[in-house]
Design a protein around this motif. Structure first.
Motif, PDB file in Angstrom:
ATOM      1  N   VAL A   6      14.816  12.601 -33.952  1.00  0.00           N
ATOM      2  CA  VAL A   6      14.932  11.495 -33.348  1.00  0.00           C
ATOM      3  C   VAL A   6      13.618  11.395 -32.798  1.00  0.00           C
ATOM      4  N   VAL A   7      12.638  10.319 -33.287  1.00  0.00           N
ATOM      5  CA  VAL A   7      11.433  10.308 -32.595  1.00  0.00           C
ATOM      6  C   VAL A   7      11.113   8.852 -32.436  1.00  0.00           C
ATOM      7  N   LYS A   8      12.000   7.735 -32.573  1.00  0.00           N
ATOM      8  CA  LYS A   8      11.591   6.593 -32.300  1.00  0.00           C
ATOM      9  C   LYS A   8      13.173   5.995 -31.745  1.00  0.00           C
ATOM     10  N   TYR A   9      13.084   5.347 -30.762  1.00  0.00           N
ATOM     11  CA  TYR A   9      14.122   4.680 -30.068  1.00  0.00           C
ATOM     12  C   TYR A   9      14.964   3.964 -30.956  1.00  0.00           C
ATOM     13  N   ASN A  10      16.325   3.938 -30.785  1.00  0.00           N
ATOM     14  CA  ASN A  10      17.086   2.672 -31.641  1.00  0.00           C
ATOM     15  C   ASN A  10      18.414   2.617 -30.897  1.00  0.00           C
ATOM     16  N   GLU A  11      18.988   1.445 -30.714  1.00  0.00           N
ATOM     17  CA  GLU A  11      20.423   1.222 -30.183  1.00  0.00           C
ATOM     18  C   GLU A  11      21.330   2.098 -30.599  1.00  0.00           C
ATOM     19  N   ARG A  12      21.261   2.478 -31.859  1.00  0.00           N
ATOM     20  CA  ARG A  12      22.218   3.207 -32.589  1.00  0.00           C
ATOM     21  C   ARG A  12      22.539   4.672 -31.938  1.00  0.00           C
ATOM     22  N   ILE A  13      21.134   5.502 -31.882  1.00  0.00           N
ATOM     23  CA  ILE A  13      21.149   6.527 -31.100  1.00  0.00           C
ATOM     24  C   ILE A  13      21.394   6.605 -29.719  1.00  0.00           C
ATOM     25  N   TYR A  14      20.761   5.524 -29.099  1.00  0.00           N
ATOM     26  CA  TYR A  14      21.222   5.458 -27.638  1.00  0.00           C
ATOM     27  C   TYR A  14      22.799   5.174 -27.269  1.00  0.00           C
ATOM     28  N   GLU A  15      23.440   4.592 -28.316  1.00  0.00           N
ATOM     29  CA  GLU A  15      24.894   4.298 -28.005  1.00  0.00           C
ATOM     30  C   GLU A  15      25.493   5.835 -28.456  1.00  0.00           C
ATOM     31  N   ALA A  32      19.240   6.564 -18.493  1.00  0.00           N
ATOM     32  CA  ALA A  32      18.939   5.119 -18.778  1.00  0.00           C
ATOM     33  C   ALA A  32      18.185   5.158 -19.935  1.00  0.00           C
ATOM     34  N   LYS A  33      18.015   3.896 -20.607  1.00  0.00           N
ATOM     35  CA  LYS A  33      17.483   3.588 -21.742  1.00  0.00           C
ATOM     36  C   LYS A  33      15.676   3.780 -21.708  1.00  0.00           C
ATOM     37  N   GLU A  34      15.154   3.614 -20.549  1.00  0.00           N
ATOM     38  CA  GLU A  34      13.916   3.854 -20.553  1.00  0.00           C
ATOM     39  C   GLU A  34      13.326   5.222 -20.467  1.00  0.00           C
ATOM     40  N   HIS A  46      12.428  17.850 -28.066  1.00  0.00           N
ATOM     41  CA  HIS A  46      12.747  17.508 -29.789  1.00  0.00           C
ATOM     42  C   HIS A  46      14.274  17.168 -29.623  1.00  0.00           C
ATOM     43  N   LEU A  47      14.622  15.915 -30.023  1.00  0.00           N
ATOM     44  CA  LEU A  47      15.928  15.812 -29.699  1.00  0.00           C
ATOM     45  C   LEU A  47      16.582  15.576 -31.327  1.00  0.00           C
ATOM     46  N   TYR A  48      17.513  16.172 -31.698  1.00  0.00           N
ATOM     47  CA  TYR A  48      17.924  16.541 -33.200  1.00  0.00           C
ATOM     48  C   TYR A  48      19.401  15.856 -32.994  1.00  0.00           C
ATOM     49  N   ALA A  49      19.548  14.777 -34.100  1.00  0.00           N
ATOM     50  CA  ALA A  49      20.962  14.372 -34.377  1.00  0.00           C
ATOM     51  C   ALA A  49      21.590  14.999 -35.983  1.00  0.00           C
ATOM     52  N   LEU A  50      22.942  15.060 -35.545  1.00  0.00           N
ATOM     53  CA  LEU A  50      23.403  15.448 -36.705  1.00  0.00           C
ATOM     54  C   LEU A  50      24.228  14.210 -37.135  1.00  0.00           C
ATOM     55  N   LYS A  51      24.016  13.747 -38.304  1.00  0.00           N
ATOM     56  CA  LYS A  51      24.637  12.449 -38.989  1.00  0.00           C
ATOM     57  C   LYS A  51      25.618  12.987 -40.280  1.00  0.00           C
ATOM     58  N   LEU A  52      26.718  12.285 -39.884  1.00  0.00           N
ATOM     59  CA  LEU A  52      27.691  12.404 -41.079  1.00  0.00           C
ATOM     60  C   LEU A  52      27.357  11.650 -42.272  1.00  0.00           C
ATOM     61  N   ASN A  54      29.036   9.212 -43.265  1.00  0.00           N
ATOM     62  CA  ASN A  54      29.284   7.785 -43.112  1.00  0.00           C
ATOM     63  C   ASN A  54      28.230   7.215 -42.081  1.00  0.00           C
ATOM     64  N   LYS A  55      26.928   7.920 -41.822  1.00  0.00           N
ATOM     65  CA  LYS A  55      26.354   7.711 -40.788  1.00  0.00           C
ATOM     66  C   LYS A  55      26.472   7.855 -39.278  1.00  0.00           C
ATOM     67  N   GLU A  56      27.930   8.117 -39.157  1.00  0.00           N
ATOM     68  CA  GLU A  56      28.293   8.549 -37.460  1.00  0.00           C
ATOM     69  C   GLU A  56      27.451   9.616 -37.005  1.00  0.00           C
ATOM     70  N   ILE A  57      26.908   9.549 -35.770  1.00  0.00           N
ATOM     71  CA  ILE A  57      26.157  10.689 -35.173  1.00  0.00           C
ATOM     72  C   ILE A  57      27.057  11.286 -34.469  1.00  0.00           C
ATOM     73  N   ALA A  58      27.516  12.701 -34.958  1.00  0.00           N
ATOM     74  CA  ALA A  58      28.402  13.560 -34.590  1.00  0.00           C
ATOM     75  C   ALA A  58      28.108  14.453 -33.430  1.00  0.00           C
ATOM     76  N   GLY A  59      26.675  14.807 -33.263  1.00  0.00           N
ATOM     77  CA  GLY A  59      26.182  15.761 -32.442  1.00  0.00           C
ATOM     78  C   GLY A  59      24.871  15.514 -32.128  1.00  0.00           C
TER      79      GLY A  59
END
Length: 145
Positions: A6-15, A32-34, A46-52, A54-59
């Motif tokens: 994840v290299v750019k902020y978006n509400e979905r990753i923050y949620e 905090a968001k900032e 380096h923040l990594y997201a595991l997406k399923l 169905n696009k759910e971020i599982a980890g």
């Protein structure tokens, strides 16, 4: 399943982070968001997201890489898979992905810490070849002024 940095902020990753970070243990505070934005913008984090499917971020997992006089240091922090998705190999996949990136950056090893109470996590780390180091870990806490 797909793992991506994840290299750019978006509400979905923050949620997702607001759901996942508290699962690390009591007293863990969601950034905090900032502040979260600064993590994503940092060259050493380096923040990594595991997406399923169905696009759910599982980890998520954070890999920190820094260059010091004795070489390239790689450190894994905040490994968390959603409680509902545990036991499916997602934590292992995140770890292997981060470890391979650290290797590609020239790190000779990857380090992490884990509380003894996180039994499943500790078992996974050992299964992947992480060994408990005999060292003193020190922490200095700055007092609030």
């Amino acid at each position: 399943m797909k793992i991506e940095e994840v290299v750019k902020y978006n509400e979905r990753i923050y949620e997702a982070v607001t759901v996942l970070i508290p699962q690390l243990g009591s007293g863990t505070i969601v950034p905090a968001k900032e502040y979260f934005r600064t993590i994503l913008e940092s060259a050493s984090s380096h923040l990594y997201a595991l997406k399923l499917e169905n696009k759910e971020i599982a980890g998520i997992l954070t890999l920190c890489i820094c260059r010091i006089p004795t070489g390239i240091k790689a450190w894994i922090e905040d490994v968390v898979v959603n409680q509902a998705q545990r036991g499916k190999g997602y934590g292992k996949a995140l770890l292997l992905h981060a470890m391979e990136f650290a290797r590609s950056e020239g790190a000779k090893a990857v380090e992490l810490t884990s509380r003894p109470s996180r039994i499943e996590a500790n078992h996974l780390y050992q299964k992947l070849g992480f060994v408990v180091r005999e060292t003193n870990l020190y922490m200095y806490t700055f007092s609030k002024a």
